[in-house]
Motif scaffolding. Structure first.
Motif, PDB file in Angstrom:
ATOM      1  N   ARG A 170      37.899  81.931   6.149  1.00 38.87           N
ATOM      2  CA  ARG A 170      38.532  80.658   6.171  1.00 38.87           C
ATOM      3  C   ARG A 170      39.570  80.798   7.340  1.00 38.87           C
ATOM      4  N   ASP A 318      35.287  72.388   3.531  1.00 42.48           N
ATOM      5  CA  ASP A 318      35.366  73.028   2.358  1.00 42.48           C
ATOM      6  C   ASP A 318      34.196  71.728   1.645  1.00 42.48           C
ATOM      7  N   TYR A 354      33.835  78.711   0.412  1.00 43.91           N
ATOM      8  CA  TYR A 354      34.370  77.319   0.304  1.00 43.91           C
ATOM      9  C   TYR A 354      33.269  76.281   0.855  1.00 43.91           C
ATOM     10  N   LEU A 391      35.206  74.792  -6.329  1.00 42.12           N
ATOM     11  CA  LEU A 391      35.505  75.828  -5.342  1.00 42.12           C
ATOM     12  C   LEU A 391      36.462  76.675  -5.935  1.00 42.12           C
ATOM     13  N   PRO A 392      36.645  78.096  -5.418  1.00 42.85           N
ATOM     14  CA  PRO A 392      35.675  78.662  -4.500  1.00 42.85           C
ATOM     15  C   PRO A 392      34.340  78.846  -5.380  1.00 42.85           C
TER      16      PRO A 392
END
Length: 477
Positions: A170, A318, A354, A391-392
């Protein structure tokens, strides 16, 4: 001098150190050390004898092969050294300089990505070597060595190194957008359905792949026609908004990344001066990679086969879904239908929690890509997105079933796991330069009899037991 040297005072303790400056360094590099009797002697040498050129701020160094290929450029060079930098927080959030040992290349646009990503410029080691023949350079702060963070450095959990535990995927994604002047992808905290409604139009993109056959491309074209016709019919139809659709509305587009180009602004004339170090509009114009990022951030569903086409999944927003269509390995077996399904970069998917990963059915892929299977996967992806997957994502659930088998093998056969993941100097390269599917299907050095005098050992009884558990059909290659 053309080498890195540590200057220190005699008696000053330095912990044992060594570095791996690139993805294929199996013998760690120990830097030369020069000791001085006291600080006064050290200062005299630096200020009077050496009188160095000081390179300010943070510089990160890596050695990079094949940077003409964007997949290798990003994930064998830039990503590993960025993960190393994360460990010296907060330097990974600030501008830094990149010093890279790369081959001479006249059209490697990855060098522009390196330059923008770091923010303080891109310096080639070959240039530094020539400039340091009769003078010294001192780095203000220097980060060297990326250990086993490369994309092909197999981990026991089969994840992109640092992607989950350091949140590196990320961070890498967000910095890439930031440094290229592109608004970040949408951030979703808990579910893929955040900031979406059940009647949202989803955007799916099939990325061309060199492993696709002509028949594969025809099947994918039929996929596009069927899904787009369904979507267009319902978008054009006057209907009660409360009508429940059988399937999500999805538009599907086939793209070739090399045809995604930045806007041509050559019509804007900018005067240059004799002392301009680079074109005056450099910070204001887009390169083709920027155009690709702008496309990636709007993808809800990313579809491709193994190889470079899969690398960009790290840059998805995401709550997106990536579909790995797989290929047949070895490639020469495709016409004989005696190979096995290969997903290759599934560690990227498991290392990016994500996004959600789906895979073409492993036992069906040898028959070639079929329209109905792909449509089923795309509609499944659409339903997952709109219903809201959490998520995650659990990294293990983001692996194909052969990847999950590999992880369980690593958990239960520690000797095998050490062989394939620790990258020790005396380990045969063929036992390291491998894919999970090669192990699962006993290919090359993983065969019982080995290959070219190299044999990689594992618990075969366990492998056979797990192949049955995961329902993976095996054909000897």
């Amino acid at each position: 001098m053309r080498r890195f040297i540590i200057l220190t005072i005699k008696g000053r303790y330095l912990p044992p150190y060594s570095v791996r400056p690139d993805a294929f360094s199996f013998w760690p590099l120990i830097l030369e050390k020069r000791e001085f009797a006291n600080y006064s002697d050290l200062e005299t040498f630096v200020r009077i004898i050496a009188d160095p050129k000081i390179i300010p701020s943070v510089t990160v160094y890596f050695s990079q092969s094949w940077h003409f290929n964007i997949g290798h450029a990003l994930f064998d060079g830039l990503y590993p050294v960025y993960v190393a930098l994360i460990r010296f927080s907060p330097r990974h959030l600030n501008p830094f300089r990149i010093l890279a040992e790369v081959e001479e290349c006249n059209n490697c646009w990855s060098e522009d990505i390196y330059n923008r990503f770091g923010g303080l410029g891109f310096l080639k080691k070959s240039v530094l070597d020539k400039m340091s023949r009769d003078r010294w350079f001192v780095f203000d702060e220097f980060v060297m060595g990326s250990g086993t963070f490369c994309q092909r450095c197999t981990q026991p959990h089969l994840q992109l190194p640092g992607g989950v535990e350091l949140d590196a995927s990320r961070l890498f994604r967000d910095r890439m957008y930031q440094q290229h002047g592109v608004l970040h992808p949408i951030i979703r905290q808990k579910s893929s359905s955040e900031q979406r409604t059940s009647d949202n139009l989803l955007r799916a993109y099939i990325i061309d792949n060199k492993r696709f056959t002509d028949n594969d491309r025809q099947q994918l074209n039929d996929v596009i026609n069927e899904l787009n016709n369904y979507t267009n019919f319902h978008l054009n139809k006057t209907m009660n908004m409360s009508t429940k659709l059988e399937w999500p509305l999805i538009t599907v587009t086939y793209i070739y990344y090399d045809q995604v180009k930045a806007e041509n602004l050559s019509h804007i004339q900018i005067n240059t001066t004799r002392i301009d170090s680079r074109i005056p509009q450099y910070e204001l114009i887009d390169n083709n990679f920027v155009a690709q990022l702008k496309l990636l951030r709007q993808m809800d569903i990313h579809i491709s086969g193994p190889g470079t086409g899969q690398m960009y999944q790290i840059f998805l927003s995401d709550g997106s879904v990536t579909i790995n269509l797989g290929s047949i390995r070895p490639s020469e077996s495709e016409s004989k239908k005696k190979g096995y399904t290969s997903y290759l970069e599934q560690y990227l998917t498991s290392g990016a929690p994500y996004i959600k990963g789906l895979y073409y059915p492993i036992n069906e892929r040898l028959k070639g890509i079929k329209k109905d299977e792909v449509i089923k996967l795309i509609r499944q992806a659409g339903q997952l997105i709109l219903q809201g997957f959490s998520l995650p994502v659990n990294p293990r659930e983001n692996l194909g079933i052969d990847g999950q088998l590999f992880v369980e093998m690593c958990e239960k056969d520690k000797k095998f796991c050490s062989l394939v993941t620790e990258r020790l100097p005396h380990t045969p390269f063929r036992c390291l330069d491998t894919w999970a599917e090669d192990i699962v299907h006993e290919y090359l050095a993983w065969q019982v009899e080995g290959f070219e005098n190299v044999s990689c050992s594992m618990n075969r009884s366990l492998l056979y037991e797990l192949r049955e558990k995961y329902g993976i059909k095996h054909t000897s290659v």
